[in-house]
Design a protein around this motif. Structure first.
Motif, mmCIF file in Angstrom:
data_model
loop_
_atom_site.group_PDB
_atom_site.id
_atom_site.type_symbol
_atom_site.label_atom_id
_atom_site.label_comp_id
_atom_site.label_asym_id
_atom_site.label_seq_id
_atom_site.Cartn_x
_atom_site.Cartn_y
_atom_site.Cartn_z
ATOM 1 N N LEU A 63 50.063 -17.037 -70.438
ATOM 2 C CA LEU A 63 49.740 -15.991 -71.404
ATOM 3 C C LEU A 63 51.008 -15.358 -71.977
ATOM 4 C CD1 LEU A 63 47.563 -14.213 -72.733
ATOM 5 C CD2 LEU A 63 47.656 -12.751 -70.711
ATOM 6 N N ILE A 64 52.000 -15.099 -71.121
ATOM 7 C CA ILE A 64 53.238 -14.464 -71.584
ATOM 8 C C ILE A 64 54.044 -15.405 -72.457
ATOM 9 C CG2 ILE A 64 55.442 -13.518 -70.785
ATOM 10 C CD1 ILE A 64 53.987 -12.392 -68.376
ATOM 11 N N SER A 65 53.994 -16.719 -72.137
ATOM 12 C CA SER A 65 54.749 -17.686 -72.940
ATOM 13 C C SER A 65 54.201 -17.761 -74.363
ATOM 14 C CB SER A 65 54.701 -19.056 -72.273
ATOM 15 O OG SER A 65 53.371 -19.553 -72.247
ATOM 16 N N ARG A 66 52.900 -17.532 -74.535
ATOM 17 C CA ARG A 66 52.326 -17.534 -75.883
ATOM 18 C C ARG A 66 52.794 -16.337 -76.710
ATOM 19 N NH1 ARG A 66 46.292 -17.809 -74.667
ATOM 20 N NH2 ARG A 66 46.549 -18.833 -72.659
ATOM 21 N N LEU A 67 53.308 -15.324 -76.038
ATOM 22 C CA LEU A 67 53.821 -14.136 -76.736
ATOM 23 C C LEU A 67 55.304 -14.252 -77.038
ATOM 24 C CD1 LEU A 67 51.954 -11.370 -74.690
ATOM 25 C CD2 LEU A 67 51.299 -12.373 -76.887
ATOM 26 N N GLY A 68 55.896 -15.436 -76.755
ATOM 27 C CA GLY A 68 57.296 -15.669 -77.107
ATOM 28 C C GLY A 68 58.275 -15.342 -76.006
ATOM 29 N N LEU A 69 57.803 -15.106 -74.775
ATOM 30 C CA LEU A 69 58.688 -14.779 -73.661
ATOM 31 C C LEU A 69 58.697 -15.926 -72.665
ATOM 32 C CD1 LEU A 69 57.651 -11.053 -73.065
ATOM 33 C CD2 LEU A 69 59.602 -11.899 -74.381
ATOM 34 N N SER A 70 59.822 -16.059 -71.962
ATOM 35 C CA SER A 70 59.976 -17.103 -70.950
ATOM 36 C C SER A 70 60.164 -16.432 -69.602
ATOM 37 C CB SER A 70 61.173 -18.009 -71.282
ATOM 38 O OG SER A 70 61.344 -18.990 -70.274
ATOM 39 N N VAL A 71 59.309 -16.787 -68.641
ATOM 40 C CA VAL A 71 59.367 -16.176 -67.318
ATOM 41 C C VAL A 71 58.960 -17.215 -66.290
ATOM 42 C CG1 VAL A 71 56.995 -15.338 -67.437
ATOM 43 C CG2 VAL A 71 58.631 -14.194 -65.935
ATOM 44 N N GLU A 72 59.554 -17.128 -65.097
ATOM 45 C CA GLU A 72 59.229 -18.039 -64.007
ATOM 46 C C GLU A 72 58.012 -17.512 -63.242
ATOM 47 O OE1 GLU A 72 60.520 -20.919 -63.453
ATOM 48 O OE2 GLU A 72 62.021 -20.753 -65.050
ATOM 49 N N THR A 73 57.285 -18.458 -62.642
ATOM 50 C CA THR A 73 56.084 -18.065 -61.893
ATOM 51 C C THR A 73 56.425 -17.190 -60.707
ATOM 52 O OG1 THR A 73 55.074 -20.160 -62.536
ATOM 53 C CG2 THR A 73 54.022 -18.963 -60.748
ATOM 54 N N GLY A 74 57.558 -17.480 -60.039
ATOM 55 C CA GLY A 74 57.926 -16.699 -58.862
ATOM 56 C C GLY A 74 58.282 -15.258 -59.173
ATOM 57 N N ASP A 75 58.591 -14.962 -60.438
ATOM 58 C CA ASP A 75 58.941 -13.590 -60.809
ATOM 59 C C ASP A 75 57.712 -12.728 -61.086
ATOM 60 O OD1 ASP A 75 61.592 -14.348 -60.644
ATOM 61 O OD2 ASP A 75 61.705 -14.876 -62.777
ATOM 62 N N LEU A 76 56.537 -13.332 -61.080
ATOM 63 C CA LEU A 76 55.319 -12.603 -61.394
ATOM 64 C C LEU A 76 54.556 -12.251 -60.114
ATOM 65 C CD1 LEU A 76 54.088 -14.746 -64.420
ATOM 66 C CD2 LEU A 76 55.221 -12.523 -64.513
ATOM 67 N N LYS A 77 54.080 -11.042 -60.034
ATOM 68 C CA LYS A 77 53.250 -10.589 -58.922
ATOM 69 C C LYS A 77 51.869 -10.244 -59.469
ATOM 70 C CE LYS A 77 56.721 -10.885 -56.119
ATOM 71 N NZ LYS A 77 56.792 -11.980 -55.118
ATOM 72 N N ALA A 78 50.853 -10.822 -58.823
ATOM 73 C CA ALA A 78 49.484 -10.643 -59.326
ATOM 74 C C ALA A 78 48.727 -9.574 -58.547
ATOM 75 C CB ALA A 78 48.734 -11.965 -59.261
ATOM 76 N N LYS A 79 49.444 -8.597 -58.023
ATOM 77 C CA LYS A 79 48.778 -7.538 -57.262
ATOM 78 C C LYS A 79 47.867 -6.693 -58.151
ATOM 79 C CE LYS A 79 49.786 -3.732 -54.086
ATOM 80 N NZ LYS A 79 50.851 -2.936 -53.441
ATOM 81 N N ASN A 80 48.245 -6.549 -59.405
ATOM 82 C CA ASN A 80 47.468 -5.727 -60.330
ATOM 83 C C ASN A 80 46.735 -6.561 -61.376
ATOM 84 O OD1 ASN A 80 48.424 -3.412 -59.049
ATOM 85 N ND2 ASN A 80 50.222 -3.306 -60.384
#
Length: 371
Positions: A63-80
């Motif tokens: 979802l974030i990549s479709r907004l033009g941002l690049s992020v690794e999976t390990g940097d994301l926390k799905a607590k919220n």
């Protein structure tokens, strides 16, 4: 005399006392809702999300990549955040731009969706096409609380929520309502007599040969040639009142709850039924007595205590209640059947046994359905 004739004519034209409208008995073929489903992400949760779920992390990364941002999976926390399935029903004739309600359900480890927001989710039909887009704040009727010691309290279902008017229709579903020369009415419960009565009632209202019963479920009705008149025609058609045929004689038994429902058309042919019960009670007991050993020597007898002696004591008691018999006369109706069975004090299980025995004997003129 004229008043009497006018009153008789009005009474003859009046619908039957127990008549039903066609809108309650039938549905129009092709006019139905269509189920939609989609996969989405809910954000904004207060620590009750999926946690370190790979599914949710990959969804957020995509979802974030479709907004033009690049992020690794390990940097994301799905607590919220929580991965969810979104479902909805697309009603017939709903146009592009109109809204519908959607239901959101968790698919991961989220404990509650309370306070969450559903991000833009495409909803697809069975053909894989996108028919609606869903997004909005969730309304959750459940509540879940968990303590640090592991104790928890859950009220209703906090993992399912709804977004009122959260779906926007993007594509219409074509229906044959305005294209065909005939409309087909499908009975909710198929019956040849009811189908014939529906066709007769429609012809009586709109004229001969307007409706034809195709089979025990469908009735074909000739529609107006002008599409602009079909709505008013359907308004009149669905309010035509018809007296449906009596249902099939049926006895429904719920074996889990003991509920027995007997239809009003159930009858019993001449039969004699004997109802009674035999109870055998076996009581096991043990009698313990002190054993003794007798020793004789030197002209003396000595009695020494020995091992305890255990003697089984069984008692068998047979109790047979007096059998109660009742006889059914020819063509016994529902009320007489229920009164006769209640008179002997039969329990639900006894009632089921009596009905099954009557069916095997050929005396029960009804279909026995066990659910």
């Amino acid at each position: 005399m004229r008043r009497a004739l006018l009153l008789a004519a009005l009474l003859a034209c009046a619908p039957p006392a127990f008549a039903d409208r066609l809108k309650d008995l039938t549905t129009v073929a092709g006019v139905r809702s269509n189920p939609l489903v989609g996969y989405g992400v809910v954000v904004g949760l207060s620590g009750t999300g999926d946690g370190n779920s790979q599914l949710t992390q990959q969804s957020m990364q995509s979802l974030i990549s479709r907004l033009g941002l690049s992020v690794e999976t390990g940097d994301l926390k799905a607590k919220n955040a929580a991965a969810v399935m979104v479902t909805a029903d697309l009603p017939p004739f709903l146009k592009i731009g109109q809204t519908l309600d959607v239901t959101v359900s968790t698919v991961g480890q989220a404990k509650s969706l309370k306070g969450g927001t559903l991000l833009m989710t495409p909803l697809m039909g069975a053909d894989g096409e996108v028919y609606a887009i869903a997004q909005g704040n969730l309304v959750v009727g459940g509540l879940g609380v968990e303590g640090k010691d592991g104790s928890s309290l859950t009220v209703n279902i906090p993992t399912v929520g709804r977004v009122p008017r959260g779906g926007m229709v993007e594509k219409m579903v074509e229906t044959p309502f305005l294209e065909t020369d005939h409309l087909v009415l499908n009975l909710n419960r198929g019956d040849f007599s009811t189908a014939a009565a529906v066709a007769e009632g429609v012809n009586r209202t709109f004229g001969p040969d307007v409706a034809v019963a195709l089979d025990g479920t469908s009735i074909r009705v000739r529609a107006p040639a002008d599409p602009a008149q079909r709505v008013s025609f359907m308004s009149l058609l669905e309010n035509v009142e018809v007296d449906p045929a009596p249902p099939v004689a049926r006895v429904v038994v719920n074996a889990r709850t003991g509920t027995v429902v007997i239809g009003g058309t159930v009858k019993v042919t001449p039969a004699a039924v004997t109802h009674g019960s035999l109870t055998v009670r076996v009581t096991e007991d043990q009698r313990v007595s002190q054993g003794a050993s007798v020793v004789v020597g030197n002209n003396a007898t000595v009695v020494a205590p020995g091992e305890p002696v255990v003697t089984p004591d069984s008692r068998v008691q047979v109790v047979e209640e007096p059998a109660k018999a009742f006889v059914f006369d020819p063509g016994v109706s529902l009320s007489s059947l229920v009164d006769a069975i209640n008179a002997v004090g039969a329990s639900p299980s006894d009632l089921v046994a009596i009905l099954e025995a009557l069916r095997e004997a050929g005396a029960l003129r009804a279909e026995l359905v066990v659910i």
